[in-house]
Motif scaffolding. Structure first.
Motif, PDB file in Angstrom:
ATOM      1  N   ASP A 311      33.109   7.179  28.458  1.00  0.00           N
ATOM      2  CA  ASP A 311      33.523   6.919  29.082  1.00  0.00           C
ATOM      3  C   ASP A 311      35.709   6.428  28.839  1.00  0.00           C
ATOM      4  OD1 ASP A 311      32.734   7.314  31.761  1.00  0.00           O
ATOM      5  OD2 ASP A 311      30.956   6.145  30.786  1.00  0.00           O
ATOM      6  N   GLN A 314      40.091   4.685  33.356  1.00  0.00           N
ATOM      7  CA  GLN A 314      39.986   6.234  33.972  1.00  0.00           C
ATOM      8  C   GLN A 314      38.720   6.520  34.688  1.00  0.00           C
ATOM      9  OE1 GLN A 314      42.585   9.162  32.968  1.00  0.00           O
ATOM     10  NE2 GLN A 314      43.989   9.485  35.072  1.00  0.00           N
ATOM     11  N   SER A 315      37.943   7.033  34.035  1.00  0.00           N
ATOM     12  CA  SER A 315      36.966   7.700  34.595  1.00  0.00           C
ATOM     13  C   SER A 315      36.010   6.973  35.391  1.00  0.00           C
ATOM     14  CB  SER A 315      36.173   8.119  32.841  1.00  0.00           C
ATOM     15  OG  SER A 315      35.218   7.432  32.501  1.00  0.00           O
TER      16      SER A 315
END
Ligand code: NAD
Length: 365
Positions: A311, A314-315
């Motif tokens: 991750d 942003q994700s």
């Protein structure tokens, strides 16, 4: 030859261990009834998350007629209204204590009940959050999370049973282990660190560095016990010290932007460690030994990504515009950090964690 390591230890400290009974070992959960009776408790409220109600029911079964009810309302970042409802339930059932079973969310709700009712509680952790070993408690209202310490928020007994963590999905287990590592890393440069805390933190990091890569391999039977050992030691470090920049950033990202607790720690930690460690030689040396690497920030990134955490901020749902707002929040109030922090430094750390990839290697020289 005299080692220079022993010429510059931290020899000005206060050490006050927190009085928690710890019971550790596979199958120890089955002894919960004896543990609560040891404390003289007769009517208990079992606290868990909705997803772990089955676990709450097993605790109630083991407690037998000592179980007065189950509160399966715990959620990440304890909301004020959830805490109020749980306190009402505890009072209406006339319980004399609580059992929290689950991760930091279940333990957090039991702490909120304890602080408001002065009821004792027992913890059965099933993640590596470390909350069970601290007197830190928090309430969140309108997106603002307020954290305090209280002796009332300290568990009387903690039962670590690694067999309860076998169902913990491996990616979450690794993220939770990185959350524990974050406690160890920041304890190493905390103002309240001491020779004992330094030993606990280094040994915690060593345990977690060995355990995390093995968590996905179910044939390595000892990995989850070793991770629990590491998170217990890290929890003691967290309970004894105040945390710095890394925890401040994660606190803002979780409280204000709702990012998930454990994986946010996993994503941010390599970047903050890389920024801070050059300013704290003892902490850096301890982590070099524990992680068997000359670049602990990079090693933390490799550890998380090799164990399945890919991750980025942003994700996890942080928008690019939120980076500036988060940086403002992180520098809004002063706190201890081994290296001076300004808004630009926080922006750089958040941007790096937002994009992902290994941290930049830094030096304070
Ligand atoms: P969590 O407790 O929210 O658990 C995450 C999810 O995993 C939940 O849905 C839970 O039901 C599930 N789960 C828990 N154990 C499981 C298991 N063994 N098998 C399968 N599923 C399981 O997450 P967390 O990261 O443990 O805790 C986060 C919370 O704890 C945050 O609110 C954080 O602020 C708090 N925290 C507090 C302290 C402190 O000292 N006060 C320290 C660390 C974390």
């Amino acid at each position: 030859m005299t080692s220079t390591r022993y010429l510059d230890p931290q020899l000005d400290f206060v050490h006050e261990p927190l009085p928690v009974r710890v019971v550790f070992g596979a199958g120890r959960f089955s002894g919960i009834s004896e543990e609560v009776s040891r404390l003289g408790l007769r009517r208990l409220l079992v606290v868990c998350t909705p997803g772990k109600q089955v676990l709450g029911e097993s605790a109630a079964r083991l407690l037998g007629d000592r179980a007065a009810g189950i509160c399966a309302a715990a959620q990440m970042h304890v909301q004020t209204d959830t805490a109020e409802a749980a306190v009402t339930q505890a009072r209406s059932l006339s319980v004399d204590g609580c059992v929290a079973i689950g991760g930091g969310s279940a333990i957090g709700l039991a702490k909120a009940i304890a602080v408001q009712t002065e009821l004792p509680f027992v913890c059965v952790p099933t993640t590596y959050s470390g909350s069970e070993m601290t007197s830190i408690w928090a309430l969140t209202e309108n997106g603002e999370k307020r954290t305090s310490r209280s002796p009332l928020a300290l568990a009387r007994t903690v039962i670590y049973d690694p067999s309860l963590t076998t169902n913990l999905p491996s990616t979450f287990a690794v993220a939770s282990g990185m959350n524990a590592l974050a406690h160890a890393v920041e304890a190493l440069y905390a103002p309240e660190s001491s020779p004992i805390i330094a030993l606990l933190a280094e040994e915690s990091a060593r345990s977690l560095a060995v355990a995390l890569p093995a968590l996905r391999d179910t044939t390595v039977s000892n990995a989850r016990a070793l991770a629990f050992r590491g998170s217990w030691l890290a929890g003691m470090c967290l309970g004894a010290t105040t945390m710095s920049l890394h925890h401040k950033i994660c606190h803002v990202l979780g409280g204000r932007f709702g990012l998930p607790h454990a994986v946010t720690h996993a994503v941010v930690l390599p970047h903050v460690a890389s920024f801070n460690l050059p300013a704290s030689r003892d902490a850096e040396a301890a982590l070099r030994r524990a992680l068997s690497s000359n670049h602990p920030g990079t090693a933390l990134h490799v550890l998380a990504s090799a164990a399945g955490i890919t991750d980025t901020l942003q994700s996890l749902g942080l928008s690019k515009q939120d980076i500036a707002t988060a940086a403002d929040d992180v520098v809004a109030q002063p706190y201890h950090n081994p290296r001076p922090v300004d808004r630009d430094a926080v922006l750089a750390i958040l941007s790096a964690a937002w994009h992902g990839g290994p941290p930049e290697r830094q030096s304070d020289h």
